[in-house]
Design an enzyme around this catalytic site. Structure first.
Site, PDB file in Angstrom:
ATOM      1  N   HIS A 171       0.869  -1.286  -0.053  1.00  0.00           N
ATOM      2  CA  HIS A 171      -0.040  -0.048   0.050  1.00  0.00           C
ATOM      3  C   HIS A 171       0.579   1.298   0.119  1.00  0.00           C
ATOM      4  O   HIS A 171       1.043   1.864   1.101  1.00  0.00           O
ATOM      5  CB  HIS A 171      -1.050   0.228   1.229  1.00  0.00           C
ATOM      6  CG  HIS A 171      -2.102  -0.792   0.789  1.00  0.00           C
ATOM      7  ND1 HIS A 171      -3.098  -1.051   1.819  1.00  0.00           N
ATOM      8  CD2 HIS A 171      -2.766  -1.128  -0.391  1.00  0.00           C
ATOM      9  CE1 HIS A 171      -3.898  -1.982   1.359  1.00  0.00           C
ATOM     10  NE2 HIS A 171      -4.015  -1.836  -0.029  1.00  0.00           N
ATOM     11  N   GLU A 220      -6.034  -7.653   3.264  1.00  0.00           N
ATOM     12  CA  GLU A 220      -5.534  -8.583   4.107  1.00  0.00           C
ATOM     13  C   GLU A 220      -6.656  -9.592   4.800  1.00  0.00           C
ATOM     14  O   GLU A 220      -6.897 -10.544   4.660  1.00  0.00           O
ATOM     15  CB  GLU A 220      -4.788  -8.104   4.993  1.00  0.00           C
ATOM     16  CG  GLU A 220      -4.145  -8.949   6.032  1.00  0.00           C
ATOM     17  CD  GLU A 220      -3.656  -8.434   7.373  1.00  0.00           C
ATOM     18  OE1 GLU A 220      -3.818  -8.829   8.449  1.00  0.00           O
ATOM     19  OE2 GLU A 220      -2.629  -7.621   7.161  1.00  0.00           O
ATOM     20  N   SER A 246      -2.946   0.736   6.012  1.00  0.00           N
ATOM     21  CA  SER A 246      -3.626   0.437   7.296  1.00  0.00           C
ATOM     22  C   SER A 246      -2.389   0.682   8.478  1.00  0.00           C
ATOM     23  O   SER A 246      -2.601   1.436   9.520  1.00  0.00           O
ATOM     24  CB  SER A 246      -4.160  -0.946   7.322  1.00  0.00           C
ATOM     25  OG  SER A 246      -4.481  -1.169   8.677  1.00  0.00           O
ATOM     26  N   SER A 254       5.115   0.077   4.345  1.00  0.00           N
ATOM     27  CA  SER A 254       5.300  -0.062   2.984  1.00  0.00           C
ATOM     28  C   SER A 254       5.928   1.434   2.435  1.00  0.00           C
ATOM     29  O   SER A 254       5.752   1.624   1.115  1.00  0.00           O
ATOM     30  CB  SER A 254       3.960  -0.274   2.571  1.00  0.00           C
ATOM     31  OG  SER A 254       3.143   0.707   2.905  1.00  0.00           O
TER      32      SER A 254
END
Length: 288
Positions: free
Chosen positions: A41, A132, A226, A269
């Site tokens: 992400h 996920e 997230s 990420s």
């Protein structure tokens, strides 16, 4: 002015594995190579993957049969994993699959399958819209997905049943502990599995420590990430002067002053070059 980095930040093991898998494939003589959704992400990482020849294919297109995949093509399963239905479709298409699913995600999936086979009902704490979570629960028969402690309290668990409680890997650790305390107090029939990613926990603790020692916190991460949003949540709980930015172009220099101690952290990420660009932008404007 002083710029201080969190002790733990940036790429985690799972993200490194996914990105390195893509670079390894890019060096092969493959004409058609795809990634299932965002490999991680972060829109800058996704753009880089496109620059080295990957085509991003959406799960929706695969489910609807409108994707461009042909027999023999190569596709990478992103770090978040995917659903059992999509795996079945890809296998029937006879494409070459490189599975870059994070090992922590795979482990939760294994526990879910095992506990259901033992007769437990599954409670999953997380965001049901996150890829996920969608991927993991698709391997179960009947999974109750709850967002937080409030939804758990409203769910009225049956004390005569046996439950296994699993969580999204990026769940806020302090909120998980609240959920654990509640279940241990009221529901002895619920077995709780703490499988929050170690890197996630480390980054949250490091962010909490940083937020208590700086005037302002900059969390670097994608808006779809997230774990980056969780880092912002942790930072804001300690220091309201905390902000989430995706890259140096989004950084508003006017929020800083010469006397500030600036804390920098980044989602799992977020690549190092984006972190450096943000640090350099601050230094360039304030001669740090």
């Amino acid at each position: 002015m002083e710029i201080i980095r969190a002790e733990k930040m940036g790429f985690c093991f799972g993200v490194k594995k996914a990105v390195e898998t893509c670079y390894k494939i890019s060096r092969k003589d493959i004409s058609k190579k795809y990634i299932l959704g965002m490999v991680v992400h972060n829109k800058d990482v996704v753009k880089e993957m496109e620059n080295i020849g990957f085509i991003i294919v959406d799960e929706k297109d695969i489910l609807e049969g409108t994707d461009p995949l042909k027999k023999g093509d190569t596709i990478v399963i992103r770090a978040h994993g995917t659903t059992s239905q999509i795996i079945n479709i890809l296998e029937k298409k006879e494409v070459e699959i490189y599975d870059a699913t994070c090992i922590f995600v795979d482990k939760i999936k294994e526990i879910l399958i095992e506990r259901e086979n033992l007769g437990d009902e599954i409670i999953f704490i997380g965001d049901k819209e996150h890829p996920e979570v969608k991927g993991i629960i698709s391997f179960g028969k009947k999974v109750n997905v709850l967002k937080n402690l409030e939804e758990l309290k409203e769910s009225s668990l049956d004390k005569s049943k046996r439950y296994s409680v699993l969580t999204q890997t990026t769940l806020n650790k302090s909120k998980f502990l609240e959920i654990k305390e509640y279940l241990e107090k009221y529901y002895s029939n619920a077995q709780i599995f703490d499988r929050i990613c170690g890197a996630t926990s480390e980054r949250q603790e490091a962010t909490k420590k940083l937020a208590n020692n700086c005037d302002i916190i900059i969390v670097i991460g994608d808006l779809k990430s997230s774990n980056s949003k969780k880092l912002l949540e942790v930072a804001k709980a300690e220091n309201p002067n905390s902000y989430l930015v995706q890259n140096d172009e989004e950084l508003d220099i006017s929020i800083f002053s010469e006397s500030m101690k600036i804390g920098i952290t980044a989602g799992a990420s977020t690549p190092e070059d984006i972190i450096k660009k943000i640090e350099n932008k601050i230094r360039g404007n304030f001669n740090v």
